[in-house]
Design an enzyme around this catalytic site. Structure first.
Site, PDB file in Angstrom:
ATOM      1  N   GLU A  67       0.371  -1.004   0.260  1.00 52.76           N
ATOM      2  CA  GLU A  67       0.273  -0.118   0.204  1.00 52.76           C
ATOM      3  C   GLU A  67       0.558   0.648  -0.215  1.00 52.76           C
ATOM      4  O   GLU A  67       0.369   2.537  -0.325  1.00 52.76           O
ATOM      5  CB  GLU A  67      -0.541   0.146   1.020  1.00 52.76           C
ATOM      6  N   HIS A  74      -0.820   7.113  -6.385  1.00 52.79           N
ATOM      7  CA  HIS A  74      -1.963   8.339  -6.072  1.00 52.79           C
ATOM      8  C   HIS A  74      -1.293  10.202  -5.710  1.00 52.79           C
ATOM      9  O   HIS A  74      -2.487  10.365  -6.431  1.00 52.79           O
ATOM     10  CB  HIS A  74      -2.315   7.104  -5.714  1.00 52.79           C
ATOM     11  N   SER A  94      -0.523  15.788  -1.081  1.00 53.95           N
ATOM     12  CA  SER A  94      -1.578  16.653  -0.911  1.00 53.95           C
ATOM     13  C   SER A  94      -3.258  15.378  -0.864  1.00 53.95           C
ATOM     14  O   SER A  94      -3.738  15.724   0.133  1.00 53.95           O
ATOM     15  CB  SER A  94      -1.895  16.911  -2.267  1.00 53.95           C
ATOM     16  N   HIS A 199       3.202  -3.594  -9.420  1.00 61.25           N
ATOM     17  CA  HIS A 199       1.758  -4.675  -9.501  1.00 61.25           C
ATOM     18  C   HIS A 199       2.735  -6.061  -9.591  1.00 61.25           C
ATOM     19  O   HIS A 199       1.162  -7.185  -8.996  1.00 61.25           O
ATOM     20  CB  HIS A 199       1.000  -4.671 -10.827  1.00 61.25           C
TER      21      HIS A 199
END
Ligand code: HEM
Ligand SMILES: *[C@@H]1O[C@H](CO)[C@@H](O)[C@H](O)[C@H]1NC(C)=O
Ligand SMILES: *[C@@H]1O[C@H](CO)[C@@H](O)[C@H](O)[C@H]1NC(C)=O
Ligand SMILES: *[C@@H]1O[C@H](CO)[C@@H](O)[C@H](O)[C@H]1NC(C)=O
Length: 345
Positions: A67, A74, A94, A199
């Site tokens: 994660e 992200h 952010s 991945h």
């Protein structure tokens, strides 16, 4: 024993204690950590053992590592050349500061758990959200056997604006959409494929919520090439009882595995398929190109010359398997004949 020897032993004793303390603090024993410390990397050395013990379950390549790696993307992908600086500052933290806003983008689903675990470390060590996201991504993936030693630069500002919604690629996107979005953030198709090596240490929770923690390849704790291999295999079914695939999901050849539709498409599209195959041919190419692309990702919206290179803090990765000779060529026997459909009239 002559008294001079005794004296030098007594003098030596405190020195030995100091040396041991330094080793405990920096157990990996790099030659120049003290110098690096003076350059502003000290806090990252201090944090390393804490996060390994208390975030990564003792230096594991588990869910928190996966994660944390995902989060670097992200945060950083919140950047757009076409929409300009108001759309977001890239690798600026952010997503961690404006979590409520950025989580309205469904593509960011599931990133809040790891952010809740990461934030207290940013507070404890008084470092910016932007820096801690990239640091923990680098430390996390480093815990995966065969994984890369990513570079880490420190000094990103804590001042940020929320990223515009819709900038994060989704698994149900077409290849056109994914390539356009990556291009708009400064990344080529080749770099996207290299980044997708991530991945190989990945699982899903949100795409098929009936099969949480199902990995994207058969070896989710190893930074190997299995993800690229298995995504090229012919898909048979989705893990659903009926074999039906959910949104953003594609059939996989292996029970228990999930294939993202986006990965299945990128593995086969003429614009990306050759890069995909190149990842399989050579593990060191995969590591090298992933490392280079991740370095670029970690600096989206940042000026590298204003940051401090603290790469030395990132531990040397675990070796997966290193043999002096290449994998041997094996003789194979033909398998059972498959049922081949005849050409339709
Ligand atoms: C076309 C671009 C991409 C798409 C559509 C995509 C999509 C996804 C999706 C849907 C998941 C599963 C999330 C969940 O349900 O929990 C996932 C997991 C993950 N992604 Fe990507 N991804 C992309 C690119 C990247 C890149 C560039 C990175 C590089 C850092 C990355 C790193 C990861 C990691 C490490 C996970 C596993 C997270 C975990 O196991 O908890 N992805 N991705
Ligand atoms: C924490 O960092 C900020 C920004 O670098 C600084 O202004 C502040 O003084 C620091 N706080 C402490 C307690 O060191
Ligand atoms: C960064 O911003 C967050 C949220 O506004 C704040 O809680 C944190 O103390 C700030 N950290 C530093 C180093 O300034
Ligand atoms: C890997 O990176 C090298 C440059 O470092 C580049 O020449 C090559 O095309 C890249 N290969 C792939 C498949 O990304």
């Amino acid at each position: 024993m002559p008294s001079s020897t005794l004296k030098s032993l007594v003098v030596l004793a405190p020195l030995v204690t100091i040396a041991t303390a330094a080793l405990t603090r920096f157990p990996r024993g790099y030659g120049t950590e003290q110098t690096k410390c003076k350059n502003g990397c000290c806090v990252w050395y201090e944090m390393l053992d804490d996060v390994q013990a208390n975030l990564f379950d003792g230096g594991m390549c588990g869910e928190e590592a996966h994660e944390s790696l995902r989060l670097t993307f992200h945060d950083a992908i919140g950047y757009s050349h076409s929409q300009g600086s108001k759309a977001g500052g890239g690798a600026d933290g952010s997503i961690m500061k404006f979590t409520d806003i950025e989580l309205m983008d469904p593509a960011n689903g599931g990133t809040d758990d790891i952010m809740d675990l990461q934030r207290p470390f940013a507070w404890k060590y008084n470092v910016s959200y932007a820096d801690i996201i990239q640091f923990l991504g680098a430390v996390g993936v480093n815990n995966c056997a065969g994984g890369p030693r990513l570079r880490f630069f420190a000094g990103r500002s804590n001042e940020t604006i929320p990223a515009a919604l819709g900038l994060v690629p989704k698994p149900e996107d077409s290849v056109d959409m994914m390539l356009a979005r990556m291009h708009d953030a400064g990344f080529s198709p080749k770099e996207l494929v290299a980044l997708l090596a991530s991945h190989t240490v990945a699982a899903q929770d949100g795409i098929n919520s009936d099969f949480k923690a199902h990995p994207l390849d058969s070896t989710p704790s190893t930074f190997d090439r299995q993800f690229f291999v298995e995504t090229l295999l012919k898909g048979v079914s989705c893990p659903d009882k009926s074999g039906k695939c959910g949104k953003g999901e594609a059939p996989t050849p292996l029970v228990g595995e999930i294939r993202l539709a986006s990965d299945g498409l990128l593995a086969r599209d003429p614009r990306t398929a050759c890069y995909w195959q190149a990842m399989i041919v050579d593990h060191s190419v995969m590591i090298h190109n992933f490392t280079t692309a991740m370095h670029k990702l970690s600096l989206v919206g940042q000026d590298e010359s204003l940051l401090t290179d603290c790469s030395e803090v990132i531990p040397h990765p675990q070796v997966m398997c290193s043999c002096p000779t290449p994998f041997p060529k094996l003789e194979t026997m033909p398998g059972p004949a498959l049922m081949i459909a005849s050409v339709p009239k």
